[in-house]
Design a protein around this motif. Structure first.
Motif, mmCIF file in Angstrom:
data_model
loop_
_atom_site.group_PDB
_atom_site.id
_atom_site.type_symbol
_atom_site.label_atom_id
_atom_site.label_comp_id
_atom_site.label_asym_id
_atom_site.label_seq_id
_atom_site.Cartn_x
_atom_site.Cartn_y
_atom_site.Cartn_z
ATOM 1 N N GLY A 41 -14.801 40.754 50.162
ATOM 2 C CA GLY A 41 -15.613 40.718 51.369
ATOM 3 C C GLY A 41 -15.838 42.067 52.027
ATOM 4 N N LYS A 42 -15.347 43.129 51.387
ATOM 5 C CA LYS A 42 -15.498 44.469 51.964
ATOM 6 C C LYS A 42 -16.279 45.370 51.033
ATOM 7 C CE LYS A 42 -11.349 44.407 54.847
ATOM 8 N NZ LYS A 42 -10.120 45.165 55.232
ATOM 9 N N GLU A 43 -16.771 46.460 51.589
ATOM 10 C CA GLU A 43 -17.488 47.428 50.775
ATOM 11 C C GLU A 43 -16.500 48.285 49.985
ATOM 12 O OE1 GLU A 43 -21.482 48.072 53.539
ATOM 13 O OE2 GLU A 43 -20.067 49.722 53.234
ATOM 14 N N ARG A 44 -17.012 48.855 48.920
ATOM 15 C CA ARG A 44 -16.192 49.752 48.122
ATOM 16 C C ARG A 44 -15.885 51.000 48.953
ATOM 17 N NH1 ARG A 44 -17.675 50.196 41.852
ATOM 18 N NH2 ARG A 44 -17.612 47.961 42.299
ATOM 19 N N GLU A 45 -14.625 51.413 48.965
ATOM 20 C CA GLU A 45 -14.241 52.555 49.787
ATOM 21 C C GLU A 45 -13.537 53.620 48.955
ATOM 22 O OE1 GLU A 45 -11.401 51.832 52.864
ATOM 23 O OE2 GLU A 45 -9.957 50.855 51.538
ATOM 24 N N PHE A 46 -13.725 54.835 49.384
ATOM 25 C CA PHE A 46 -13.135 55.996 48.721
ATOM 26 C C PHE A 46 -11.630 56.021 48.930
ATOM 27 C CE2 PHE A 46 -12.659 60.220 47.212
ATOM 28 C CZ PHE A 46 -11.823 60.877 48.102
ATOM 29 N N VAL A 47 -10.918 56.424 47.868
ATOM 30 C CA VAL A 47 -9.463 56.557 47.953
ATOM 31 C C VAL A 47 -9.043 58.009 47.725
ATOM 32 C CG1 VAL A 47 -7.260 55.859 46.943
ATOM 33 C CG2 VAL A 47 -9.107 54.180 47.186
ATOM 34 N N ALA A 48 -9.439 58.585 46.596
ATOM 35 C CA ALA A 48 -9.028 59.947 46.258
ATOM 36 C C ALA A 48 -9.971 60.515 45.216
ATOM 37 C CB ALA A 48 -7.597 59.973 45.731
ATOM 38 N N ALA A 49 -10.046 61.849 45.165
ATOM 39 C CA ALA A 49 -10.904 62.511 44.175
ATOM 40 C C ALA A 49 -10.283 63.825 43.762
ATOM 41 C CB ALA A 49 -12.303 62.744 44.748
ATOM 42 N N THR A 50 -10.588 64.217 42.529
ATOM 43 C CA THR A 50 -10.117 65.495 42.023
ATOM 44 C C THR A 50 -11.161 66.079 41.101
ATOM 45 O OG1 THR A 50 -8.254 66.621 40.955
ATOM 46 C CG2 THR A 50 -8.944 64.521 39.996
ATOM 47 N N ARG A 51 -11.144 67.404 41.002
ATOM 48 C CA ARG A 51 -12.077 68.100 40.120
ATOM 49 C C ARG A 51 -11.285 68.750 39.006
ATOM 50 N NH1 ARG A 51 -16.658 72.459 42.232
ATOM 51 N NH2 ARG A 51 -17.909 72.493 40.314
ATOM 52 N N TRP A 52 -11.763 68.659 37.783
ATOM 53 C CA TRP A 52 -11.035 69.185 36.640
ATOM 54 C C TRP A 52 -10.901 70.701 36.685
ATOM 55 C CZ3 TRP A 52 -8.327 66.611 32.940
ATOM 56 C CH2 TRP A 52 -8.453 65.219 32.966
ATOM 57 N N SER A 53 -11.738 71.375 37.445
ATOM 58 C CA SER A 53 -11.661 72.826 37.532
ATOM 59 C C SER A 53 -10.497 73.295 38.378
ATOM 60 C CB SER A 53 -12.956 73.380 38.120
ATOM 61 O OG SER A 53 -13.095 72.948 39.460
ATOM 62 N N GLY A 54 -9.832 72.395 39.070
ATOM 63 C CA GLY A 54 -8.649 72.773 39.819
ATOM 64 C C GLY A 54 -8.813 72.803 41.310
ATOM 65 N N ALA A 55 -9.966 72.402 41.822
ATOM 66 C CA ALA A 55 -10.138 72.354 43.275
ATOM 67 C C ALA A 55 -9.144 71.373 43.888
ATOM 68 C CB ALA A 55 -11.567 71.931 43.606
ATOM 69 N N LEU A 56 -8.813 71.610 45.143
ATOM 70 C CA LEU A 56 -7.834 70.775 45.806
ATOM 71 C C LEU A 56 -8.293 69.320 45.825
ATOM 72 C CD1 LEU A 56 -6.863 73.003 48.834
ATOM 73 C CD2 LEU A 56 -5.500 72.510 46.793
#
Length: 124
Positions: A41-56
């Protein structure tokens, strides 16, 4: 790019789970992976993200200090370590990918590739 998510399950409040997202067919090292979740019943929400280049890595406020996103470069796997789980963390968790990095990394529409989802249930 094909993504395969795994590692969900049933856990008690305060417990831990580790989700895995395995990528195949990736053609560039400039790539980002994110985890989203969707409760009934809820919208999809962001949890975490990472970039393979090493960004935080980036985290939703609701999971900061409890969840950690990490990478296994050799095996093209992104993990989501989830500690101190709460009933409100119950959802289907999806991994998503895109080439490059988007400043709108919390928006599902900015990701081109999606895994099939894995259920996480936290009992009270």
């Amino acid at each position: 790019v094909q993504l395969q998510a795994s590692g969900g399950g049933l856990v008690q409040t305060g417990g831990s789970l580790r989700l895995s997202c395995t990528a195949s067919g990736r053609e560039s090292s400039d790539y980002s992976t994110a985890w989203f979740r969707q409760a009934p019943g809820k919208e999809r929400e962001f949890v975490a993200a990472t970039r393979w280049s090493g960004a935080l890595p980036r985290y939703a406020d609701s999971v900061k200090g409890r969840f950690t996103i990490s990478k296994d470069r050799a095996n093209n796997i992104v993990y989501l370590q989830m500690n101190s789980l709460k009933p409100e963390d119950t959802a289907v968790y999806y991994c998503a990918g895109r080439y490059g990095w988007s400043v709108a990394y919390t928006t599902p529409e900015n990701y081109n590739f999606w895994g099939q989802g894995t259920q996480v249930t936290v009992s009270s």
